[in-house]
Structure formats: C-alpha cells, structure tokens
Design a protein around this motif. Structure first.
Motif, PDB file in Angstrom:
ATOM      1  N   GLY A   9      45.018  55.669 116.093  1.00 18.27           N
ATOM      2  CA  GLY A   9      45.618  56.518 116.005  1.00 18.27           C
ATOM      3  C   GLY A   9      45.590  58.111 117.628  1.00 18.27           C
ATOM      4  O   GLY A   9      46.818  58.854 116.665  1.00 18.27           O
ATOM      5  N   LYS A  10      44.502  58.452 117.081  1.00 19.24           N
ATOM      6  CA  LYS A  10      44.322  59.803 117.944  1.00 19.24           C
ATOM      7  C   LYS A  10      44.731  59.652 119.615  1.00 19.24           C
ATOM      8  O   LYS A  10      46.398  60.364 120.402  1.00 19.24           O
ATOM      9  N   LEU A  11      44.763  58.131 119.570  1.00 23.27           N
ATOM     10  CA  LEU A  11      45.317  58.002 121.575  1.00 23.27           C
ATOM     11  C   LEU A  11      46.687  58.016 120.913  1.00 23.27           C
ATOM     12  O   LEU A  11      47.618  59.416 122.147  1.00 23.27           O
ATOM     13  N   ASN A  12      47.403  57.127 120.198  1.00 23.01           N
ATOM     14  CA  ASN A  12      48.633  57.185 120.783  1.00 23.01           C
ATOM     15  C   ASN A  12      49.385  58.487 120.029  1.00 23.01           C
ATOM     16  O   ASN A  12      50.628  59.378 120.648  1.00 23.01           O
ATOM     17  N   ASN A  13      48.871  59.036 118.916  1.00 14.09           N
ATOM     18  CA  ASN A  13      49.480  59.929 118.064  1.00 14.09           C
ATOM     19  C   ASN A  13      50.077  61.363 119.200  1.00 14.09           C
ATOM     20  O   ASN A  13      50.924  61.549 118.856  1.00 14.09           O
ATOM     21  N   HIS A  70      49.231  54.411 107.679  1.00  9.40           N
ATOM     22  CA  HIS A  70      48.658  52.567 107.352  1.00  9.40           C
ATOM     23  C   HIS A  70      46.722  53.790 107.713  1.00  9.40           C
ATOM     24  O   HIS A  70      46.101  52.540 107.029  1.00  9.40           O
ATOM     25  N   LEU A  71      46.050  54.017 108.541  1.00 11.23           N
ATOM     26  CA  LEU A  71      44.680  54.507 108.528  1.00 11.23           C
ATOM     27  C   LEU A  71      44.384  55.402 107.471  1.00 11.23           C
ATOM     28  O   LEU A  71      43.053  55.208 107.165  1.00 11.23           O
ATOM     29  N   GLY A  72      45.204  55.928 107.027  1.00  9.65           N
ATOM     30  CA  GLY A  72      44.802  56.514 105.634  1.00  9.65           C
ATOM     31  C   GLY A  72      44.122  55.875 104.290  1.00  9.65           C
ATOM     32  O   GLY A  72      43.275  55.757 104.259  1.00  9.65           O
ATOM     33  N   GLY A  94      54.744  56.585 115.156  1.00  4.60           N
ATOM     34  CA  GLY A  94      52.716  57.563 114.468  1.00  4.60           C
ATOM     35  C   GLY A  94      52.453  58.167 112.647  1.00  4.60           C
ATOM     36  O   GLY A  94      51.481  57.774 112.672  1.00  4.60           O
ATOM     37  N   LEU A  95      53.841  58.523 112.125  1.00  4.90           N
ATOM     38  CA  LEU A  95      53.525  58.482 111.247  1.00  4.90           C
ATOM     39  C   LEU A  95      53.017  57.347 110.367  1.00  4.90           C
ATOM     40  O   LEU A  95      52.104  56.954 109.267  1.00  4.90           O
ATOM     41  N   LEU A  96      54.077  56.004 110.517  1.00  2.16           N
ATOM     42  CA  LEU A  96      53.229  55.014 110.330  1.00  2.16           C
ATOM     43  C   LEU A  96      51.738  55.186 110.639  1.00  2.16           C
ATOM     44  O   LEU A  96      51.452  54.155 109.528  1.00  2.16           O
TER      45      LEU A  96
END
Length: 395
Positions: free
Chosen positions: A330-334, A312-314, A306-308
């Motif tokens: 990202g929202k769904l997964n994290n 990456h999105l950032g 999740g952090l990676l």
C-alpha cells in the motif's frame, strides 16, 4: 430500464466508494475535514512558504481535542477507534498538508505507539494521556545521518553506568524533534537495539531544527543530538528487543501513509478538475479537450484504485489480518501513484501549477519526501520481492 435508486454520478467519487463506508466512518472523516477547512487550509500555504507553523502547540491541543492523536490506540485517553477511522483521518489531514499528517502520525503511530506497545505501565500512565490530549508532543528517534534504510547499523549507543543508562549519538530528519517534550530513542546496547523514553529537558539532549527544506515545510524537522544523556534504568522500554520494536512502530506509521498520500492526490485532483473547467483556451474550457480529459480520467482511476487498496488494508487490519508486506504494498503503490497524480495536476494548471495560490506544487513537493520516508521505493520493492519469490535481495 432506469433504476430509480441510481444516484447521480459524482466526479469526486466516481466509483461510489462512499457506499462502502459506515455512517460512523463518514462522521469521523467529515469531522476531521471540517477541522482542516477551518483551522489549517486557510493558513497552510503561508506556513509552507515561511517554513513555520504558527502556534504548533495550540494546533496539537486542537488535534487532541478532536481525538486524532493516538486515535487507534485503546486506553490512556486514546479514542480506541478503528484502523479505517484512522486511515480516513490521515487522508483528510494530508489533503490539508503532508506536514500536518506527519505531526499526527509521528505523535500517534510512532511515539505513542512505541510507549503503548513496548513501554512500562509507568511510561503509559505518565505520557500517553497528555500526548493524546496534545498537551505533550512526542518524536521518534530512529533514522541517523548515515543510516536510514539500514537501522540495524545505527551508531547511537546506550551504555550502562551503575544503575543508569548513558546515551550518545545523532538522529536525523526527526519530525516534531525541536518542539517535542519526549523522544523515543533507539540505540545500540550490549544486548542489541533497545528503546528509551527520553524527556527532552534531560541534560545533554538538544534538537536543532533543520533549515532550507523545499518539502514538508509546514512541519518541524530536526536533528537529535545526544551527548552523555543520562537516564534512569526505568527509561528503557522493557519489552522491545532488536529491530522488532522500531519496525513494529514503522508498520503503524506506514499504514497511515497508505491513506494519507491519497489526501494529497485528492486535493490536487479536485483542484485540477475545477481549474480545467474554468480555464479557457481557444474559446473553450480546457476540460473540453481530449488530452486534458485523458489526464483527469487516468488520475481518477489511480486515485480510486489506491483508495480501494487502502480500504481493503484497513478492513484487514481491523480483522487482525494485515501483514507488514501488505502495508508495504500500500505504501509503495499509493505514494508513487499520488505523486504522479500531483505531477499531472501540475501540468493541467500550467504556470499556475507552481504557485502557492493553488495547493498542487505544495502537495507535489511534500510527496517527494513521503516517497522516501518510512521506507524508500527500493526497500518496499525488495520487501515485496522477497515475499513473492522467497529470495531476499537486499545485499
């Protein structure tokens, strides 16, 4: 042959992700973490239990002094920092409590961003410097009692009356609503959905607080009631037409959640690791048993992934390349994986996992709300499904 530069294995950063951050990014993270450890962590369990934040206006001013309110915006007293900086701040704030990160997200990514992106210069000059300093608190009125995932069907109306606008309607589950000085409210008009900047002392505006929550209790959550709220024509956000306006704000907030949810996961994971090392059963710490180690390894792996993804999105967002569908990913997964991490941590703590003496049950309860706000699992799944297949399946 041993590499002399090989660093010691860090169970709190097992993949060495810190190496991917610049010194400036680490400094931002560390300054927010220090503030949370000093100003929030000692008190937040009590705030959660009582359902009330002590001196929320004082806290907002401290967050403003730290520079995290609207920190990713430029000008008007905002810090103008990177998307990664903002993400790291959200992670640290939510490691303290999701409600505190929500306060900051609604202030900066919803209310301030709406004014910054879609408002008149007069709006920006009047509100943004005071909001960045935490002297003024904002809220964002989109969700309604009967219309959450379908904002296009909202019932709040704004009608022209001479040179004025008159607003009538209800908004629900509004963070900061009861303490806000200014609300960005979205309403149906004869020209489609439009946004309005509404000072909360305007006659006809009220914001009763929502009681009896079992999640996000260290957060002000309110209903917005608009009964013949009369506004000048200048209250309209001139550049925002249709759903593009509010959805652009939601994308900003969702990006913060991509990082923030991981803060709750990290706090719960760290607590579980420490507890497993101290709690003994059958003469050994439970960390020495295979099933506990399997849980901790799986939790660590999902946190690392999740952090990676967040980082990456950032980086993509800072390059202007992040798409809304990717933020949905990202929202769904994290959030989903962070909630699972908290649930697994709860099992490691056993009965102590439900006590507010430890942060786990608080994070777990909070993430139940984070899972469904700013887009439910179902909505983000359908957004990604359409992006992958080319076929919309919302109806």
């Amino acid at each position: 042959m041993t590499n002399p530069q090989l660093t010691r294995f860090d169970p709190h950063d097992p993949a060495g992700i810190d190496d991917l951050l610049s010194d400036d990014e680490k400094a931002v993270r560390d300054s927010v973490r220090e503030m949370c450890e000093r100003r929030i962590n000692p008190f937040v369990a009590d705030w959660f239990e009582r359902g009330e934040i002590d001196d929320i206006r004082g806290l907002a001013k401290e967050l403003g002094s730290l520079g995290v309110l609207g920190m990713h915006l430029d000008g008007y007293g905002c810090a103008g920092m990177s998307a990664v900086d903002y993400g790291l701040a959200c992670l640290e704030l939510e490691a303290a409590d999701s409600g505190i990160r929500s306060l900051v997200s609604v202030q900066g990514s919803l209310a301030m961003f709406a004014i910054w992106r879609w408002g008149r210069k007069a709006h920006k000059d009047e509100w943004l410097p005071k909001m960045a300093a935490g002297e003024v608190i904002g809220c964002f009125g989109l969700t309604e009692p009967d219309h959450g995932s379908d904002p296009g069907s909202m019932r709040t109306r704004a009608r022209r009356d001479g040179d004025d606008w008159v607003l009538d309607g209800r908004k629900m589950w509004i963070t900061n609503g009861s303490v806000a000085d200014v609300a960005v409210v979205w309403a149906q008009t004869g020209d489609g959905i439009r946004g309005f900047v509404v000072p909360t002392d305007t006659p006809g505006f009220s914001a009763p607080i929502i009681q009896h929550k079992q999640s996000l209790r260290a957060s002000v959550t309110s209903e917005l009631v608009l009964d013949d709220v009369r506004l000048p024509s200048t209250a309209l956000l001139p550049e925002a037409r249709g759903l593009k306006g509010p959805l652009s704000c939601l994308d900003e907030a969702r990006y913060g959640i991509v990082w923030g949810a991981l803060g709750a996961a990290r706090s719960s994971l760290d607590c579980a690791i420490a507890y497993a090392g101290e709690r003994t059963q059958f003469g050994r710490p439970i960390a020495a048993y295979q099933l506990t180690q399997a849980k901790l390894v799986d939790m660590s792996l999902e946190y690392i992934k999740g952090l990676l993804l967040a980082l990456h999105l950032g980086r993509r967002k800072d390059s202007g390349l992040a798409r809304p569908e990717q933020v949905s990913m990202g929202k769904l997964n994290n959030v989903r994986e962070s909630l699972d991490i908290c649930r697994a941590a709860r099992t490691i703590l056993g009965a102590n996992g439900v006590s507010l003496e430890y942060p786990v049950i608080r994070h777990m309860n909070n993430l139940e709300s984070v899972l469904t706000y700013e887009g439910t699992v179902e909505m983000h799944t359908l957004i990604l499904g359409q992006a992958i297949t080319g076929h919309p399946a919302f109806h």
